[in-house]
Design an enzyme around this catalytic site. Sequence first.
Site, short mmCIF file in Angstrom:
data_model
loop_
_atom_site.label_atom_id
_atom_site.label_comp_id
_atom_site.label_asym_id
_atom_site.label_seq_id
_atom_site.Cartn_x
_atom_site.Cartn_y
_atom_site.Cartn_z
N GLY A 123 0.55 5.33 1.28
CA GLY A 123 -0.26 6.38 2.55
C GLY A 123 0.31 7.75 2.39
O GLY A 123 1.46 7.94 1.59
N ASP B 46 -3.89 10.70 14.23
CA ASP B 46 -4.11 10.31 12.75
C ASP B 46 -5.50 8.81 12.94
O ASP B 46 -5.54 8.21 11.77
CB ASP B 46 -3.57 9.97 11.80
CG ASP B 46 -4.00 10.47 10.01
OD1 ASP B 46 -5.05 10.97 9.97
OD2 ASP B 46 -3.23 9.90 9.61
N ALA C 296 0.73 -1.26 -0.04
CA ALA C 296 0.05 -0.21 -0.12
C ALA C 296 0.78 1.52 0.10
O ALA C 296 2.04 1.33 -0.19
CB ALA C 296 -1.25 0.42 1.16
N TRP D 41 5.32 4.12 1.54
CA TRP D 41 4.93 3.03 1.03
C TRP D 41 5.09 2.12 2.41
O TRP D 41 6.28 2.03 2.86
CB TRP D 41 5.99 2.69 -0.23
CG TRP D 41 5.87 2.87 -1.63
CD1 TRP D 41 6.30 3.97 -1.83
CD2 TRP D 41 4.87 2.17 -2.35
NE1 TRP D 41 5.99 4.72 -3.30
CE2 TRP D 41 5.32 3.83 -3.49
CE3 TRP D 41 3.43 1.71 -2.84
CZ2 TRP D 41 4.00 3.27 -4.37
CZ3 TRP D 41 3.08 1.42 -3.76
CH2 TRP D 41 3.21 2.43 -4.55
N LEU E 161 2.64 9.22 4.83
CA LEU E 161 4.16 8.77 5.08
C LEU E 161 4.87 7.82 4.80
O LEU E 161 6.26 8.01 4.48
CB LEU E 161 4.03 9.11 6.48
CG LEU E 161 3.37 10.27 7.49
CD1 LEU E 161 3.45 8.70 8.82
CD2 LEU E 161 4.36 11.18 6.73
#
Length: 779
Positions: A176, A305, A174, A180, A178
Amino acid sequence: MSTRCLRPGCPGSYLPDGHCDECGRRAPAAPAVGPHTTTPSGAGAPTSPATHSSGRESASTGGGTVPSRGSSSSGSRGSARSRSAARGGLGAGLVEIARVPLRDPAAAVMAEPRVAESRRFCVRCDNPVGRGRDDRPGRAEGFCPHCGTQFSFLPRLGAGDVINGRYEILGALAYGGLGWIYLARDRNVSDTVSDRWVVLKGLINTSDTDAMASAVAERRFLVELDHPNIVKIHDFVEHPDPRTGTPVGYIVMEYVGGHSLRDMLLTRRRDTGQRALPLPEVIAYGVEILPALDYLHDHNLLFCDFKPDNVIHAEEQLKLIDLGAVRHVDDMASAIFGTPGYQAPEVGTRGPSIASDIYTVGRALAVLSLDFRGFTTTYANRLPEPADAPLLAAEMSYHRLLRRATHPDPDRRFSSAAEMSEQLLGVLREVLSAADGVPRPVVSRQFTPERRAFGTEAGEVTPAVAGQLRRTGEVRPGALAPAPPVVAAALPLPQVDILDPGAGFLASLGTTDPTELVRQLAAAPVRSVEVALRLVRARIEAGDLAGAGADLNRLAAADPCDWRVNWYRGLAALTGNRPAEARVAFDTVYDALPGEPAARLALAVSAECTGDRELATRLYDRVWRADHGYLSAAFGLARIRFLVGDRAGALAVLDQVPESSSQHVAAQVAAVRASLPGLSATGAADDLLRASARLERLGLDVERQTRLTIEVLEVALAWVRSRPGATGRGRVLGHELSERGLRFGLERTYRTLAQLSRDPELRIALVDHANAVRPRTLV
């Protein structure tokens, strides 16, 4: 001293619970152990399998993780946790939630790892980069045309790469905000029987100094975290960038092979067309994951988060993943990461805190449970109104819980994740009991039980009550609303905080006289909040409402968020026969403690005393369904149902009062009275026969049986006389359902009551009444 793991190639040591802190295998019973030791959860299974969401690490329904700047402020609460805590408790033993099967790790690897162009932004100026033009795809690597910062959205590692001589990369999982994340096999632990899968998380752009600093911070403290609902960080390694040779840090964490809550929500929308998960399931998720946040807060860490993307459901357990935004509460310098639609509005100016973490949980629960379109735009900083969200209109307690968790004022939110979890669990019990009618009582940590049941007059058999109930031959138990001062003396009280400095002194008080208590408390050797509150209560009981009000004003000035101040304001208002003021105070308490039945009960009776039967009925019903220990709620619900003409509903509630209850007989007496028909009622004869059978089953003492018999026979006689020539089949308390038969029955019953009376004048009056009601005869 810890013992090194006996598994070949494993550098770990056995924990006190008997499992290795590195490979997770159980210590063998004997020293001689081969390489194929059976795992505690079944041979051949990965130790803690689970992916970090299917194909996503940090994406959300409203956008990616967005950094912001600001200071940090928070507090912490102390409690101990252990990774060896019981697993598989999802649903708190109240909700059956389907297991989410573990995914094949190899199936989770992305076939073509790429970052969608719509998610490519410069890490420095936040402008779009790498976008296509004129039907040509955008560049995945290059320099920002606005500020010149280098960008790269390509994974640095490929299948077959070996990191630190230990972790063999299978591919990218995945991407995101910040970086891989990659799936890898730990060569030091894997063998021919099973593999130990881990996840390596790197950086999208090695030139992002904030991201690099975040990775270093993770290396410092995240490896020490040890909670069953938080992904385990195993290691921190470096590997040279294949293009530049620059060392890049990678965090090594456990592989969690389920589905993120966001993916589960999207799957439900796709498969069923329903845009939200079932409310009990959502609440169960919240109850399960809040202790993990509480654990972080206990260690002076903030998650920052929280969102559905960052929670994985694997088999019967939830896991918090993506710890890239975790930071110390006193971190005043590093970048703050959050997601639009979830991040608290004050974070940009005040910085993250426990209160802002609480906010993110409230927003996540709302997104999972509501058709929450526009939660990043129209409703970016507020909840939809109940008129626009039917679930919030139907579930008042859940709505209030979300409102408190996401209150614009951080000081008005739950003070801790543990407090929110406790109230959320109370809401869950209410929601489930309302759905299936099965009570789910629990001992409250905030309130005592009811001191006594109130509003039970319809179940009392005394001369005063009998005279008040009799209305032209019609018994109306609903006409007896509770007196506010009586309610004030019966409602539950806040529990005393045993950690308060004055708790010991309060336990030593022996007198119950309010005036003497006021004197002793005013001269107490210890000054504390609990002593002050006990003094307020004593003043209320002594009738000094002005003094109680002055004390409460001082307490409110010291702590405006203490719900106990409003509870005692409500009691004082009821004592002073001011139910409208009490309603305002108890409504505020309900906002603060949406999971407490006591708060709903107090608001219900206040609403009833102010004439709001609709709200009172709704709250009484919710309290009674959840906990049959609140007997006042049963009588209140029956009382209002009777008044609005729902006799069957009133009887159903009264029949639910258990035989073991001290108010069972009173409930049955009230049921006898509620069973009696009006003069014009259809089917009145059958109602009279049912009321007669109820009374005969009660087995009351002679005096109460006699008085209640008179009430029933008088209603029956009035009904028969309103229908000249009418008779009914059957017998009422042994007497023919005719005017002659009922008059004979009343005569004998009045004479029995006269024999029981010790008052000569009353005895004569009863005999005269017996003679007056006797039918005319020849003798």
